[in-house]
Design a protein around this motif. Structure first.
Motif, mmCIF file in Angstrom:
data_model
loop_
_atom_site.group_PDB
_atom_site.id
_atom_site.type_symbol
_atom_site.label_atom_id
_atom_site.label_comp_id
_atom_site.label_asym_id
_atom_site.label_seq_id
_atom_site.Cartn_x
_atom_site.Cartn_y
_atom_site.Cartn_z
ATOM 1 N N GLY A 75 0.845 -1.187 0.000
ATOM 2 C CA GLY A 75 0.000 0.000 0.000
ATOM 3 C C GLY A 75 0.879 1.235 0.000
ATOM 4 N N ALA A 76 0.278 2.376 -0.230
ATOM 5 C CA ALA A 76 1.041 3.609 -0.412
ATOM 6 C C ALA A 76 1.905 3.959 0.808
ATOM 7 C CB ALA A 76 0.093 4.763 -0.735
ATOM 8 N N PHE A 77 1.332 3.853 2.012
ATOM 9 C CA PHE A 77 2.087 4.225 3.211
ATOM 10 C C PHE A 77 3.221 3.230 3.462
ATOM 11 C CE2 PHE A 77 2.240 4.752 8.029
ATOM 12 C CZ PHE A 77 2.973 5.922 7.973
ATOM 13 N N ALA A 78 2.930 1.944 3.413
ATOM 14 C CA ALA A 78 3.957 0.928 3.624
ATOM 15 C C ALA A 78 5.055 1.031 2.571
ATOM 16 C CB ALA A 78 3.337 -0.461 3.601
ATOM 17 N N ASP A 79 4.660 1.215 1.320
ATOM 18 C CA ASP A 79 5.654 1.324 0.252
ATOM 19 C C ASP A 79 6.578 2.512 0.495
ATOM 20 O OD1 ASP A 79 4.449 -0.863 -0.905
ATOM 21 O OD2 ASP A 79 3.440 0.284 -2.493
ATOM 22 N N ARG A 80 6.002 3.635 0.905
ATOM 23 C CA ARG A 80 6.827 4.823 1.144
ATOM 24 C C ARG A 80 7.762 4.610 2.333
ATOM 25 N NH1 ARG A 80 9.905 8.595 -0.843
ATOM 26 N NH2 ARG A 80 9.922 10.500 0.402
ATOM 27 N N LEU A 81 7.238 4.062 3.430
ATOM 28 C CA LEU A 81 8.101 3.820 4.589
ATOM 29 C C LEU A 81 9.237 2.872 4.239
ATOM 30 C CD1 LEU A 81 5.673 3.466 7.645
ATOM 31 C CD2 LEU A 81 6.919 5.490 6.851
ATOM 32 N N ASN A 82 8.935 1.821 3.518
ATOM 33 C CA ASN A 82 9.956 0.825 3.198
ATOM 34 C C ASN A 82 11.004 1.333 2.221
ATOM 35 O OD1 ASN A 82 8.969 -1.202 4.927
ATOM 36 N ND2 ASN A 82 7.468 -1.845 3.411
ATOM 37 N N GLU A 83 10.626 2.283 1.357
ATOM 38 C CA GLU A 83 11.580 2.775 0.362
ATOM 39 C C GLU A 83 12.427 3.946 0.854
ATOM 40 O OE1 GLU A 83 8.833 5.970 -2.182
ATOM 41 O OE2 GLU A 83 9.124 3.953 -2.956
ATOM 42 N N LEU A 84 11.950 4.667 1.858
ATOM 43 C CA LEU A 84 12.704 5.817 2.353
ATOM 44 C C LEU A 84 14.078 5.404 2.880
ATOM 45 C CD1 LEU A 84 10.112 7.955 4.353
ATOM 46 C CD2 LEU A 84 11.688 8.829 2.625
ATOM 47 N N PRO A 85 15.094 6.241 2.690
ATOM 48 C CA PRO A 85 16.370 5.983 3.359
ATOM 49 C C PRO A 85 16.168 6.068 4.872
ATOM 50 C CG PRO A 85 16.589 7.704 1.693
ATOM 51 C CD PRO A 85 15.131 7.429 1.846
ATOM 52 N N LYS A 86 16.789 5.140 5.589
ATOM 53 C CA LYS A 86 16.653 5.102 7.043
ATOM 54 C C LYS A 86 18.030 5.123 7.681
ATOM 55 C CE LYS A 86 12.751 2.290 6.111
ATOM 56 N NZ LYS A 86 13.133 2.314 4.701
ATOM 57 N N TYR A 87 18.096 5.757 8.841
ATOM 58 C CA TYR A 87 19.328 5.804 9.615
ATOM 59 C C TYR A 87 18.998 5.298 11.005
ATOM 60 C CZ TYR A 87 20.840 8.467 5.639
ATOM 61 O OH TYR A 87 21.133 8.845 4.347
ATOM 62 N N VAL A 88 19.761 4.308 11.449
ATOM 63 C CA VAL A 88 19.508 3.650 12.728
ATOM 64 C C VAL A 88 20.668 3.980 13.663
ATOM 65 C CG1 VAL A 88 19.070 1.475 13.915
ATOM 66 C CG2 VAL A 88 18.306 1.781 11.537
ATOM 67 N N VAL A 89 20.366 4.690 14.744
ATOM 68 C CA VAL A 89 21.379 5.056 15.731
ATOM 69 C C VAL A 89 21.548 3.895 16.698
ATOM 70 C CG1 VAL A 89 21.955 6.662 17.578
ATOM 71 C CG2 VAL A 89 20.813 7.498 15.515
ATOM 72 N N SER A 90 22.762 3.382 16.798
ATOM 73 C CA SER A 90 23.018 2.260 17.704
ATOM 74 C C SER A 90 24.506 2.144 17.991
ATOM 75 C CB SER A 90 22.515 0.948 17.107
ATOM 76 O OG SER A 90 22.848 -0.137 17.947
ATOM 77 N N THR A 91 24.825 1.850 19.239
ATOM 78 C CA THR A 91 26.222 1.589 19.603
ATOM 79 C C THR A 91 26.546 0.106 19.517
ATOM 80 O OG1 THR A 91 25.619 1.450 21.939
ATOM 81 C CG2 THR A 91 26.353 3.610 21.125
ATOM 82 N N THR A 92 25.545 -0.748 19.297
ATOM 83 C CA THR A 92 25.772 -2.196 19.287
ATOM 84 C C THR A 92 25.392 -2.873 17.973
ATOM 85 O OG1 THR A 92 23.577 -2.609 20.224
ATOM 86 C CG2 THR A 92 25.397 -2.363 21.776
ATOM 87 N N LEU A 93 24.514 -2.311 17.209
ATOM 88 C CA LEU A 93 23.991 -2.949 16.004
ATOM 89 C C LEU A 93 25.024 -2.925 14.880
ATOM 90 C CD1 LEU A 93 21.247 -4.164 15.070
ATOM 91 C CD2 LEU A 93 20.698 -1.911 14.154
ATOM 92 N N GLN A 94 25.165 -4.062 14.200
ATOM 93 C CA GLN A 94 26.054 -4.146 13.045
ATOM 94 C C GLN A 94 25.296 -3.909 11.740
ATOM 95 O OE1 GLN A 94 29.451 -4.558 13.374
ATOM 96 N NE2 GLN A 94 28.947 -4.302 15.531
#
Length: 196
Positions: A75-94
């Motif tokens: 759907g439009a909202f899910a498609d947009r969320l999934n395609e957007l560039p994302k940045y994940v702040v984490s000190t432990t995540l690889q």
């Protein structure tokens, strides 16, 4: 330069915990119980916001939460969320779990300060309340958007925590979404040069 915008759903008394009732909080599920017929109008506002965003910024737990819920949807909202560039702040995540995501390791204040200088446009922060509190404390948030649902829960985690000082804001806009949800936007006011 990017603008950091925190956007969240909240009860009238500021509770942001477990809006959909899937996290086990005894008062969870307030989003659907008290959003009612207004949720269609809410969804349009959320879609419009996502369509105008340049990127999403989340913490490690929110990356897991959103990936588990949105990667399988369409759907439009899910498609947009999934395609957007994302940045994940984490000190432990690889490696991030959500699509199109980059992990920002190390000190979150330095990482987000650098991100603001490289992304042109609105960087939306969903959930990620520990990260939100850190960003507010260090004057890295430009705007706060609240969808306020017509219910007082009386208990639960809230968006704001203690800060080292007052964080003045100015009202940018206020309107009703549907018949009962208040949508308010505040800009953080600060002295020039305090934000990274």
């Amino acid at each position: 330069m990017g603008r950091i915008i925190i956007t969240t759903n909240s009860s009238l008394d500021g509770v942001v915990e477990d809006p959909d009732g899937k996290e086990g909080f005894r008062l969870g599920g307030w989003f659907h119980r008290h959003g009612g017929a207004d949720l269609e109008a809410w969804a349009q506002v959320e879609l419009d916001e996502a369509l105008s965003a340049a990127a999403l910024l989340v913490g490690r737990r929110s990356d897991e939460w959103f990936a588990s819920r949105w990667l399988s949807r369409d759907g439009a909202f899910a498609d947009r969320l999934n395609e957007l560039p994302k940045y994940v702040v984490s000190t432990t995540l690889q490696q991030a779990l959500w699509s199109n995501a980059t992990v920002l390791p190390g000190d979150p204040v330095q990482a987000v300060s650098a991100l603001r200088r490289t992304v042109d446009g609105d960087i939306i922060v969903y959930a990620s309340y520990e990260l939100c509190r850190t960003l507010i404390e260090h004057d890295l948030v430009d705007e706060l958007r609240l969808m306020i649902f017509p219910v007082v829960l009386g208990a639960g985690a809230r968006l704001f925590g203690e800060t080292s000082g007052a964080k003045p804001m100015r009202l940018l806009s206020a309107r009703t979404v549907g018949a009962g949800i208040a949508f308010v936007s505040y800009g953080f006011t600060r002295d020039a040069g305090t934000a990274g």
